[in-house]
Motif scaffolding. Sequence first.
Motif, short mmCIF file in Angstrom:
data_model
loop_
_atom_site.label_atom_id
_atom_site.label_comp_id
_atom_site.label_asym_id
_atom_site.label_seq_id
_atom_site.Cartn_x
_atom_site.Cartn_y
_atom_site.Cartn_z
N ARG A 1 11.19 8.99 11.51
CA ARG A 1 9.87 8.41 11.26
C ARG A 1 9.32 8.85 9.91
NH1 ARG A 1 7.30 9.66 16.17
NH2 ARG A 1 6.62 11.64 15.23
N ALA A 2 9.45 10.14 9.61
CA ALA A 2 8.94 10.65 8.34
C ALA A 2 9.65 10.01 7.16
CB ALA A 2 9.10 12.17 8.29
N ARG A 3 10.97 9.91 7.24
CA ARG A 3 11.72 9.30 6.14
C ARG A 3 11.40 7.81 6.00
NH1 ARG A 3 17.00 12.59 7.86
NH2 ARG A 3 16.89 14.32 6.35
N ALA A 4 11.17 7.14 7.10
CA ALA A 4 10.81 5.72 7.03
C ALA A 4 9.48 5.53 6.33
CB ALA A 4 10.77 5.13 8.43
N THR A 5 8.50 6.37 6.66
CA THR A 5 7.21 6.31 5.98
C THR A 5 7.36 6.57 4.50
OG1 THR A 5 6.03 7.03 7.98
CG2 THR A 5 4.90 7.34 5.89
N ALA A 6 8.14 7.60 4.16
CA ALA A 6 8.36 7.96 2.76
C ALA A 6 9.09 6.85 2.02
CB ALA A 6 9.15 9.26 2.68
N ARG A 7 10.12 6.31 2.63
CA ARG A 7 10.94 5.29 1.96
C ARG A 7 10.12 4.01 1.69
NH1 ARG A 7 15.05 6.06 4.85
NH2 ARG A 7 16.21 7.27 3.30
N LEU B 1 -1.31 17.36 -4.43
CA LEU B 1 -0.66 16.91 -3.20
C LEU B 1 -1.17 15.55 -2.76
CD1 LEU B 1 -0.94 20.40 -1.55
CD2 LEU B 1 1.20 19.29 -2.20
N GLN B 2 -0.22 14.65 -2.56
CA GLN B 2 -0.56 13.30 -2.12
C GLN B 2 -0.06 13.09 -0.70
OE1 GLN B 2 0.17 8.56 -3.24
NE2 GLN B 2 1.15 10.14 -4.48
N LEU B 3 -0.97 12.85 0.23
CA LEU B 3 -0.58 12.54 1.59
C LEU B 3 -0.12 11.08 1.66
CD1 LEU B 3 -3.13 14.21 4.04
CD2 LEU B 3 -0.86 14.97 3.37
N VAL B 4 1.05 10.89 2.22
CA VAL B 4 1.62 9.54 2.35
C VAL B 4 1.62 9.15 3.82
CG1 VAL B 4 3.68 8.13 2.03
CG2 VAL B 4 2.98 9.75 0.26
N GLU B 5 0.98 8.04 4.11
CA GLU B 5 0.89 7.51 5.47
C GLU B 5 1.27 6.03 5.44
OE1 GLU B 5 -2.74 10.24 7.22
OE2 GLU B 5 -3.22 8.25 6.42
N ASP B 6 1.33 5.42 6.60
CA ASP B 6 1.63 4.00 6.66
C ASP B 6 0.54 3.16 6.00
OD1 ASP B 6 4.03 4.46 8.00
OD2 ASP B 6 3.09 4.34 9.98
N ASP B 7 -0.71 3.58 6.15
CA ASP B 7 -1.84 2.88 5.54
C ASP B 7 -2.38 3.74 4.39
OD1 ASP B 7 -4.09 1.51 4.83
OD2 ASP B 7 -5.11 1.67 6.76
N MET B 8 -2.05 3.34 3.17
CA MET B 8 -2.47 4.13 2.01
C MET B 8 -3.83 3.70 1.46
SD MET B 8 -0.30 6.50 1.60
CE MET B 8 -0.57 7.10 -0.07
N THR B 9 -4.50 2.78 2.13
CA THR B 9 -5.82 2.36 1.66
C THR B 9 -6.94 3.23 2.25
OG1 THR B 9 -6.14 0.76 3.45
CG2 THR B 9 -5.02 -0.01 1.45
N ARG B 10 -6.65 3.96 3.30
CA ARG B 10 -7.67 4.77 3.95
C ARG B 10 -7.73 6.16 3.32
NH1 ARG B 10 -5.49 8.41 7.67
NH2 ARG B 10 -7.44 8.48 8.82
N LEU B 11 -8.85 6.82 3.55
CA LEU B 11 -9.01 8.20 3.11
C LEU B 11 -8.53 9.10 4.26
CD1 LEU B 11 -12.53 7.95 1.48
CD2 LEU B 11 -10.34 8.18 0.28
#
Length: 291
Positions: free
Chosen positions: A198-204, A268-278
């Motif tokens: 899951r983590a790699r899929a989000t990152a990729r 540090l940049q938090l990467v999530e599925d939705d990058m438009t939210r804070l």
Amino acid sequence: MNDATASLKESVGRYGVWSAALHADADQGRGRERAEAVAELERLGFGAVWLGGNTSAQDAAPLIEATERIVVGTSIQSVWEHRASEAAAGFAELEVAHPGRFLLGLGVSHGPRVEGYSRPYSTMVGYLDDLDKAGMRAGHRVLAALGPKMLDLSRDRAAGAIPYLVTPEHTAQARERLGEGPLLAPEFKVVLDSDPSRARATARAYLGRYLELPNYTRNFLNLGFTDGDVADGGSDRLIDAVFAWGDENTIRARVDAFHAAGADHVALQLVEDDMTRLPREGWRKLASLLT
């Protein structure tokens, strides 16, 4: 290290937050939410916030006004889209009102994103010349440098470097090039997930857009990655090098590796599925694991 650089390093501290969602143009109706989020980041102990995207002093101003000490930097302002005279004027206005709170991060962007892109190094040199003529001192600007020539400019014509999408190995090379004095503040991506698939899929999913830009892929190849590593959204090897994921101890160790390699500050940049939210809850978790 001169007194101004030492003061800058103290101001930004060891950790900052990089976020494109804090960019005002992302959503004009969320100004209050962004201001409240940055005020919370200040309370959490972060020394700087870096506004992702092609940002300016105008984007930084409301966040600086909503806080007391945190430094706000652009990461990055494109030299192709903002006149040096306007950048210098924007800095000067903020510096008068809030001394030491704004840091101008500059970069040459990427060929696929700029019409008429050519001679990026010479363009940056000319831009810095124009900033000098406008009265903006080198100590208030940093460069998004990856290669040796741009790192040299970061050392000689700016307060330091803010490399994006790099590894601790690149940080070690950059520190050797810069010497001990200049600020070195690499950006590093974090996925708060301990499940490997899951983590790699989000990152990729997030990394893919950057692998279309030759400045980054060339830098990865120079660091020893292969053409296969930068294809199809990135290999697991590349993902694991440029993202931190896993449990809290693993993520903390990955961030610490940048400091061990010579970084003064890590954005540090938090990467999530939705990058438009804070990702405010994620930022709280990040702050807790760094203390």
